[in-house]
Design a protein around this motif. Structure first.
Motif, PDB file in Angstrom:
ATOM      1  N   UNK A   1      21.845  29.553  33.828  1.00 40.21           N
ATOM      2  CA  UNK A   1      21.648  29.269  32.408  1.00 40.21           C
ATOM      3  C   UNK A   1      20.780  28.036  32.216  1.00 40.21           C
ATOM      4  N   UNK A   2      20.233  27.902  31.000  1.00 39.32           N
ATOM      5  CA  UNK A   2      19.346  26.778  30.701  1.00 39.32           C
ATOM      6  C   UNK A   2      20.009  25.427  30.972  1.00 39.32           C
ATOM      7  N   UNK A   3      21.299  25.284  30.629  1.00 39.34           N
ATOM      8  CA  UNK A   3      21.999  24.023  30.871  1.00 39.34           C
ATOM      9  C   UNK A   3      22.043  23.693  32.361  1.00 39.34           C
ATOM     10  N   UNK A   4      22.155  24.712  33.183  1.00 33.54           N
ATOM     11  CA  UNK A   4      22.194  24.505  34.637  1.00 33.54           C
ATOM     12  C   UNK A   4      20.819  24.105  35.172  1.00 33.54           C
ATOM     13  N   UNK A   5      19.781  24.736  34.639  1.00 32.46           N
ATOM     14  CA  UNK A   5      18.413  24.376  35.020  1.00 32.46           C
ATOM     15  C   UNK A   5      18.144  22.927  34.620  1.00 32.46           C
ATOM     16  N   UNK A   6      18.569  22.558  33.408  1.00 37.42           N
ATOM     17  CA  UNK A   6      18.396  21.183  32.942  1.00 37.42           C
ATOM     18  C   UNK A   6      19.138  20.208  33.844  1.00 37.42           C
ATOM     19  N   UNK A   7      20.355  20.563  34.261  1.00 33.32           N
ATOM     20  CA  UNK A   7      21.125  19.698  35.146  1.00 33.32           C
ATOM     21  C   UNK A   7      20.372  19.489  36.465  1.00 33.32           C
ATOM     22  N   UNK A   8      19.841  20.563  36.993  1.00 29.87           N
ATOM     23  CA  UNK A   8      19.119  20.482  38.269  1.00 29.87           C
ATOM     24  C   UNK A   8      17.900  19.580  38.137  1.00 29.87           C
ATOM     25  N   UNK A   9      17.160  19.728  37.054  1.00 31.97           N
ATOM     26  CA  UNK A   9      15.985  18.873  36.839  1.00 31.97           C
ATOM     27  C   UNK A   9      16.392  17.405  36.737  1.00 31.97           C
ATOM     28  N   UNK A  10      17.451  17.144  35.982  1.00 32.32           N
ATOM     29  CA  UNK A  10      17.938  15.769  35.820  1.00 32.32           C
ATOM     30  C   UNK A  10      18.395  15.194  37.158  1.00 32.32           C
TER      31      UNK A  10
ATOM     32  N   UNK B   1      30.210  15.848  46.556  1.00 28.77           N
ATOM     33  CA  UNK B   1      31.289  16.516  45.813  1.00 28.77           C
ATOM     34  C   UNK B   1      31.242  16.164  44.331  1.00 28.77           C
ATOM     35  N   UNK B   2      30.901  14.931  44.017  1.00 27.50           N
ATOM     36  CA  UNK B   2      30.769  14.534  42.609  1.00 27.50           C
ATOM     37  C   UNK B   2      29.673  15.314  41.906  1.00 27.50           C
ATOM     38  N   UNK B   3      28.542  15.458  42.567  1.00 23.51           N
ATOM     39  CA  UNK B   3      27.435  16.236  41.971  1.00 23.51           C
ATOM     40  C   UNK B   3      27.818  17.696  41.815  1.00 23.51           C
ATOM     41  N   UNK B   4      28.529  18.240  42.800  1.00 18.80           N
ATOM     42  CA  UNK B   4      28.951  19.641  42.701  1.00 18.80           C
ATOM     43  C   UNK B   4      29.918  19.835  41.545  1.00 18.80           C
ATOM     44  N   UNK B   5      30.849  18.897  41.369  1.00 17.36           N
ATOM     45  CA  UNK B   5      31.794  18.988  40.242  1.00 17.36           C
ATOM     46  C   UNK B   5      31.042  18.959  38.912  1.00 17.36           C
ATOM     47  N   UNK B   6      30.113  18.023  38.778  1.00 13.73           N
ATOM     48  CA  UNK B   6      29.353  17.921  37.534  1.00 13.73           C
ATOM     49  C   UNK B   6      28.502  19.170  37.305  1.00 13.73           C
ATOM     50  N   UNK B   7      27.848  19.642  38.359  1.00 16.59           N
ATOM     51  CA  UNK B   7      26.994  20.816  38.236  1.00 16.59           C
ATOM     52  C   UNK B   7      27.802  22.048  37.834  1.00 16.59           C
ATOM     53  N   UNK B   8      29.014  22.167  38.376  1.00 15.38           N
ATOM     54  CA  UNK B   8      29.838  23.345  38.068  1.00 15.38           C
ATOM     55  C   UNK B   8      30.230  23.376  36.596  1.00 15.38           C
ATOM     56  N   UNK B   9      30.188  22.237  35.931  1.00 15.42           N
ATOM     57  CA  UNK B   9      30.555  22.149  34.521  1.00 15.42           C
ATOM     58  C   UNK B   9      29.343  22.161  33.590  1.00 15.42           C
ATOM     59  N   UNK B  10      28.142  22.246  34.143  1.00 15.14           N
ATOM     60  CA  UNK B  10      26.918  22.146  33.354  1.00 15.14           C
ATOM     61  C   UNK B  10      26.822  23.196  32.259  1.00 15.14           C
TER      62      UNK B  10
END
Length: 104
Positions: free
Chosen positions: A24-33, A73-82
């Protein structure tokens, strides 16, 4: 964290974001950030995106990042909630990586 470690971390996050079968767009945005926060240049960002696929060995990458395990693990947790929904495959992957990071 060196550039190769940053790329590995981003690849693992990318696999997580794709693990539920949709991006989803929110996930793409998270990855870019994330890539910008890690100060990856444009070529390094392209390398991350080119190297995210079903063949990415996330467990081998996770082992290589063991000294950065908490950050990973912190990044994975945040990404999973994007996208606002933590999907089962995302939870499974985070748990698997957590187990690998705890193994000596």
């Amino acid at each position: 964290m060196n550039v190769e470690d940053k790329i590995k971390l981003c690849r693992i996050v990318g696999v997580l974001l794709l693990s539920d079968g949709r991006l989803l767009d929110d996930e793409v945005d998270y990855m870019r950030e994330l890539m910008e926060r890690l100060e990856l240049d444009e070529d390094e960002q392209v390398e991350v995106m080119d190297r995210i696929d079903g063949g990415t060995d996330v467990l081998t990458d996770a082992v290589a990042l063991r000294r950065h395990g908490e950050e990973l693990l912190g990044e994975l947790q945040q990404a999973s909630q994007a996208d606002g929904i933590i999907a089962g495959p995302e939870v499974d992957l985070i748990q698997m990586i957590a187990r690998v990071l705890r193994t000596e």
